[in-house]
Motif scaffolding. Structure first.
Motif, PDB file in Angstrom:
ATOM      1  N   THR A 134      57.191 -11.252 109.395  1.00  0.00           N
ATOM      2  CA  THR A 134      56.214 -10.172 109.390  1.00  0.00           C
ATOM      3  C   THR A 134      54.791 -10.687 109.504  1.00  0.00           C
ATOM      4  O   THR A 134      53.859  -9.906 109.640  1.00  0.00           O
ATOM      5  N   TRP A 184      59.949  -5.031 100.538  1.00  0.00           N
ATOM      6  CA  TRP A 184      59.318  -3.944 101.297  1.00  0.00           C
ATOM      7  C   TRP A 184      59.954  -3.787 102.671  1.00  0.00           C
ATOM      8  O   TRP A 184      60.084  -2.676 103.172  1.00  0.00           O
ATOM      9  N   MET A 185      60.355  -4.888 103.272  1.00  0.00           N
ATOM     10  CA  MET A 185      61.068  -4.798 104.545  1.00  0.00           C
ATOM     11  C   MET A 185      62.430  -4.137 104.356  1.00  0.00           C
ATOM     12  O   MET A 185      62.844  -3.309 105.171  1.00  0.00           O
ATOM     13  N   SER A 218      61.927  -0.457 103.858  1.00  0.00           N
ATOM     14  CA  SER A 218      61.603   0.169 105.141  1.00  0.00           C
ATOM     15  C   SER A 218      62.845   0.354 105.996  1.00  0.00           C
ATOM     16  O   SER A 218      63.035   1.409 106.619  1.00  0.00           O
ATOM     17  N   LEU A 229      59.912  -4.637 112.572  1.00  0.00           N
ATOM     18  CA  LEU A 229      59.008  -3.490 112.651  1.00  0.00           C
ATOM     19  C   LEU A 229      59.214  -2.738 113.953  1.00  0.00           C
ATOM     20  O   LEU A 229      59.176  -1.500 113.985  1.00  0.00           O
ATOM     21  N   VAL A 258      62.210  -0.543 113.516  1.00  0.00           N
ATOM     22  CA  VAL A 258      61.921   0.543 112.584  1.00  0.00           C
ATOM     23  C   VAL A 258      61.135   1.656 113.271  1.00  0.00           C
ATOM     24  O   VAL A 258      61.467   2.840 113.161  1.00  0.00           O
ATOM     25  N   SER A 314      59.134   5.142 105.550  1.00  0.00           N
ATOM     26  CA  SER A 314      59.588   3.881 106.110  1.00  0.00           C
ATOM     27  C   SER A 314      58.434   3.113 106.724  1.00  0.00           C
ATOM     28  O   SER A 314      58.275   1.905 106.497  1.00  0.00           O
ATOM     29  N   TYR A 363      56.505  -0.593 105.329  1.00  0.00           N
ATOM     30  CA  TYR A 363      56.269  -1.794 106.143  1.00  0.00           C
ATOM     31  C   TYR A 363      54.771  -2.078 106.262  1.00  0.00           C
ATOM     32  O   TYR A 363      54.345  -3.229 106.188  1.00  0.00           O
ATOM     33  N   ARG A 402      53.406  -3.817 103.307  1.00  0.00           N
ATOM     34  CA  ARG A 402      53.697  -5.249 103.345  1.00  0.00           C
ATOM     35  C   ARG A 402      52.712  -5.997 104.243  1.00  0.00           C
ATOM     36  O   ARG A 402      52.204  -7.062 103.892  1.00  0.00           O
TER      37      ARG A 402
END
Length: 391
Positions: free
Chosen positions: A32, A186-187, A190, A333, A336, A374, A378, A381
């Motif tokens: 990330t 947090w990932m 998400s 990400l 997502v 969601s 992310y 984070r």
């Protein structure tokens, strides 16, 4: 006697240090963040992230709306079972054939970047490896597109949605195996919220949904599952190209990566994907169906051409956003954002079409809420990472 005397001052023996070589490519890192061991990957750049997200939402929404319009206007209800899967190679081709639109911005960004920083020469094996992986991505794109189109035409859309959402389960698995991605809470939150979002779009309608006599649960379910797997692998390959090839060019220099690499990946992968889809289309004989569809399109030939062109353009906008998010942050990400766009598409379908009395129900409302949560998880984070990197 003097020989037995010890010197008053004794020199300390020299210390010997052993230098252990460290390969920054093999060090596991949190995908990330864009700060690697060599310092060439820049911190998360919010303008690039936001623009890429907009591209994903706009591109996917328009492409799916035009796809629904296409199936609605060709009067699929009049088709027989033998012609049920007509157009699956065409839909696959539309996802990649618009790549020439990206050539001009690719040339402009490349020239601008080379003026600011001199180009780097790479050995021939580097480009051979890139060519191989672009071909692999070019195989995954039409495979995913064809399987996805076939799955939606074989089983009810609610079942397809539930199966297709499992792609988010494969993303962390493949990311850990192939990209050495390190996940934090947090990932994970998400991803879980994104899975819930995708599952809640089961009440959405689709213009090409099969009649009862056309349903094939076995074949359609497998097509939906493998389509999701192909998409997860596709995103992992995008990250692999960036980490191990594109950024490797700059790991020993102060040269910064350029967004032109996003266009490079899409263009060269789409060339292979378009060739494969075109060959599949010709072998399946879909070129004859295209003329019949154009002549029988309810809104006329002009609308048919515009619908096809619109889909091709929209998919390129979508791919720029998807690969842009991998370039800016990570494939996690990117995946997502792609999935949490689904409830937006379902709401737009309700607004613009009237499929099977589709309406704004509680599922779509909750899906929009979980989609926002969601994304928020992310982004929180990313905010923490950027804040920590400043200290």
């Amino acid at each position: 006697m003097a020989q037995n005397q010890q010197p008053i001052f004794q020199t300390k023996p020299p210390e010997h240090f052993v230098q252990i070589p460290i390969n920054p490519i093999n060090i596991e890192r949190d995908s990330t963040t864009l700060i690697n061991q060599t310092g060439n990957r820049k911190p998360n750049h919010w303008p690039t992230i936001i623009i890429s997200i907009i591209f994903v939402i706009v591109g996917q929404s328009i492409a799916r709306l035009l796809e629904n319009f296409y199936y609605d206007q060709i009067n699929r209800s009049g088709y027989d079972e033998n012609r049920q899967n007509d157009g699956v190679w065409t839909q696959s081709l539309l996802q990649s054939v618009g790549f020439p639109l990206l050539i001009l911005p690719f040339i402009i960004l490349t020239k601008k970047h080379n003026r600011q920083q001199p180009p780097i020469t790479s050995d021939q094996s580097h480009y051979k490896s890139l060519a191989v992986i672009y071909i692999c991505i070019g195989i995954l794109i039409p495979a995913q597109g064809r399987l996805s189109a076939m799955g939606r035409l074989e089983i009810p859309f609610d079942r397809f949605t539930l199966i297709y959402t499992t792609q988010l389960i494969f993303t962390p698995i493949f990311g850990r195996l192939f990209n050495k991605t390190k996940f934090n809470r947090w990932m994970v939150i998400s991803l879980i919220l994104a899975i819930v979002t995708g599952a809640l779009t089961l009440s959405s309608a689709f213009g090409g949904e099969p009649d009862e006599a056309e349903i094939n649960y076995g074949r359609g379910s497998w097509a939906a599952l493998f389509s999701g797997i192909c998409f997860s692998l596709l995103l992992c390959n995008f990250q692999n190209v960036l980490d191990n090839y594109i950024y490797k060019r700059t790991e020993s220099t102060t040269r910064k990566p350029s967004f032109a690499s996003v266009f490079e990946i899409i263009i060269f992968s789409s060339i292979a994907a378009s060739i494969i889809s075109a060959v599949g289309l010709l072998i399946a004989g879909e070129q004859h169906e295209l003329r019949r569809e154009m002549n029988g399109f309810s809104k006329g030939k002009g609308s048919y051409v515009m619908t096809m062109v619109g889909q091709a353009v929209s998919w390129q906008v979508y791919w720029v956003g998807i690969v842009g998010l991998v370039f800016s942050v990570s494939n996690v990400l990117s995946h997502v954002i792609s999935v949490i766009t689904w409830p937006i598409v379902s709401v737009l379908v309700v607004i613009f079409f009237n499929f099977m009395d589709d309406e704004l129900d509680v599922f779509k409302g909750v899906a929009l809420i979980t989609a926002a949560l969601s994304a928020a998880a992310y982004f929180f984070r990313l905010h923490k990472e950027n804040r920590d990197s400043t200290f």
